[in-house]
Design a protein around this motif. Sequence first.
Motif, mmCIF file in Angstrom:
data_model
loop_
_atom_site.group_PDB
_atom_site.id
_atom_site.type_symbol
_atom_site.label_atom_id
_atom_site.label_comp_id
_atom_site.label_asym_id
_atom_site.label_seq_id
_atom_site.Cartn_x
_atom_site.Cartn_y
_atom_site.Cartn_z
ATOM 1 N N GLU A 29 1.726 9.180 -6.998
ATOM 2 C CA GLU A 29 0.722 9.957 -6.257
ATOM 3 C C GLU A 29 -0.671 9.731 -6.835
ATOM 4 O O GLU A 29 -1.645 9.549 -6.107
ATOM 5 N N THR A 30 -0.751 9.737 -8.160
ATOM 6 C CA THR A 30 -2.044 9.585 -8.852
ATOM 7 C C THR A 30 -2.664 8.221 -8.559
ATOM 8 O O THR A 30 -3.845 8.117 -8.219
ATOM 9 N N VAL A 31 -1.857 7.162 -8.677
ATOM 10 C CA VAL A 31 -2.370 5.807 -8.444
ATOM 11 C C VAL A 31 -2.766 5.635 -6.971
ATOM 12 O O VAL A 31 -3.845 5.104 -6.669
ATOM 13 N N CYS A 32 -1.921 6.101 -6.047
ATOM 14 C CA CYS A 32 -2.224 5.952 -4.613
ATOM 15 C C CYS A 32 -3.485 6.727 -4.222
ATOM 16 O O CYS A 32 -4.315 6.233 -3.454
ATOM 17 N N THR A 38 -1.987 8.412 0.470
ATOM 18 C CA THR A 38 -1.075 9.504 0.150
ATOM 19 C C THR A 38 0.347 8.981 -0.017
ATOM 20 O O THR A 38 0.882 8.331 0.888
ATOM 21 N N PHE A 39 0.936 9.270 -1.176
ATOM 22 C CA PHE A 39 2.337 8.900 -1.438
ATOM 23 C C PHE A 39 3.206 10.042 -0.918
ATOM 24 O O PHE A 39 3.210 11.130 -1.466
ATOM 25 N N LYS A 58 6.973 -2.275 -2.344
ATOM 26 C CA LYS A 58 7.085 -1.491 -1.108
ATOM 27 C C LYS A 58 5.900 -0.534 -0.943
ATOM 28 O O LYS A 58 5.355 -0.390 0.156
ATOM 29 N N ILE A 59 5.491 0.112 -2.032
ATOM 30 C CA ILE A 59 4.355 1.052 -1.960
ATOM 31 C C ILE A 59 3.079 0.300 -1.572
ATOM 32 O O ILE A 59 2.314 0.734 -0.699
ATOM 33 N N ILE A 60 2.850 -0.851 -2.207
ATOM 34 C CA ILE A 60 1.650 -1.658 -1.908
ATOM 35 C C ILE A 60 1.638 -2.062 -0.431
ATOM 36 O O ILE A 60 0.617 -1.959 0.250
ATOM 37 N N GLU A 70 1.576 -6.442 -10.361
ATOM 38 C CA GLU A 70 1.322 -6.255 -11.801
ATOM 39 C C GLU A 70 0.275 -5.164 -12.046
ATOM 40 O O GLU A 70 0.407 -4.351 -12.958
ATOM 41 N N GLU A 71 -0.787 -5.159 -11.214
ATOM 42 C CA GLU A 71 -1.846 -4.150 -11.372
ATOM 43 C C GLU A 71 -1.306 -2.744 -11.100
ATOM 44 O O GLU A 71 -1.604 -1.799 -11.834
ATOM 45 N N PHE A 72 -0.526 -2.627 -10.039
ATOM 46 C CA PHE A 72 0.046 -1.316 -9.693
ATOM 47 C C PHE A 72 0.951 -0.811 -10.827
ATOM 48 O O PHE A 72 0.840 0.330 -11.273
#
Length: 227
Positions: A29-32, A38-39, A58-60, A70-72
Motif C-alpha cells: 500500500e505504501t509503495v503504490c 491504490t493497492f 503483477k502489481i506493476i 527490482e525497483e519495486f
Amino acid sequence: MQYKKVTHVLFDLDGLLIDSEKLYTEAFETVCAKYGKTFTWMLKASLLGFQGYECADKIIKELSLPLTREEFMSECQTIYEKVFKNVELMPGAQKLVEHLYNKGVPIAIATSSSQESVDMKMQNHKSFLNYFHHITMGSSDPDVTKGKPDPAIFLVCASRFPDKPAPESCLVFEDAVNGVKAACAANMQVVAIPDPRIDKEQLKISTLVLNSLEEFQPELFGLPSYA
C-alpha cells in the motif's frame, strides 16, 4: 466427512503460522500510494501464495507503476526491514506445532518466501523454527521450479523427509487459495485457514476449512490428540 490418516504435516508460513500478510499489505500500500495508486483487497487476494517477484510483476502490471521489478522489490524491502521485526505467531500456531513435534510427527514448512525473507520475519521466533525438520523456501530453492498453485513446493518439501512419504500421507495447512490449489494438485489433504474476506466458494476443494489453527482436531486425521 471421512478424512484419511496422515503421517506427515506441511505448513505454509505467511498468514498461517505468522501474522505477516497484513505487513506485506502495509508495504505494498505504501509503495503504490507513493505513485498515486491504490493497492486493493481484490489485487491482494489474487497474489496470496505467489513468490515475491510474481507479486511485484503483477502489481506493476495491474497498477501501471513506473517501476521495474527490482525497483519495486527494493522499495518494499526497506519497509519490510522495519515492520517484520514485530511479526507475531498466529493463534494456535505454537500449541499445534509444539504438540506435533513432541508426539514425534514429522513436520516441515513449505513457503513461497526466500531464505532472506524467512530469516528477517523469524528473527524473534528462531526457537519456533527448531520444531521443523526442514523448511522449503520457494523463492530461493532451485528445486522449486514454479510458485503455488503449482504443486512443486509441496512435492519437493515432502521428498525431503528421510522416509519420503507418499503425497497421500501428507496433510497441508494453508491460508491462501493458490496454496490450497497447490496442495490438491500434489494429491495431499489440505486444511484451509483463510482470511475471512476470501470467498468460501474458492475454498470448496479444501479437505477442511477452519477459522483458526486453534479449532484443529489432530485425531480427525489419525494424528495424536491433545488430550
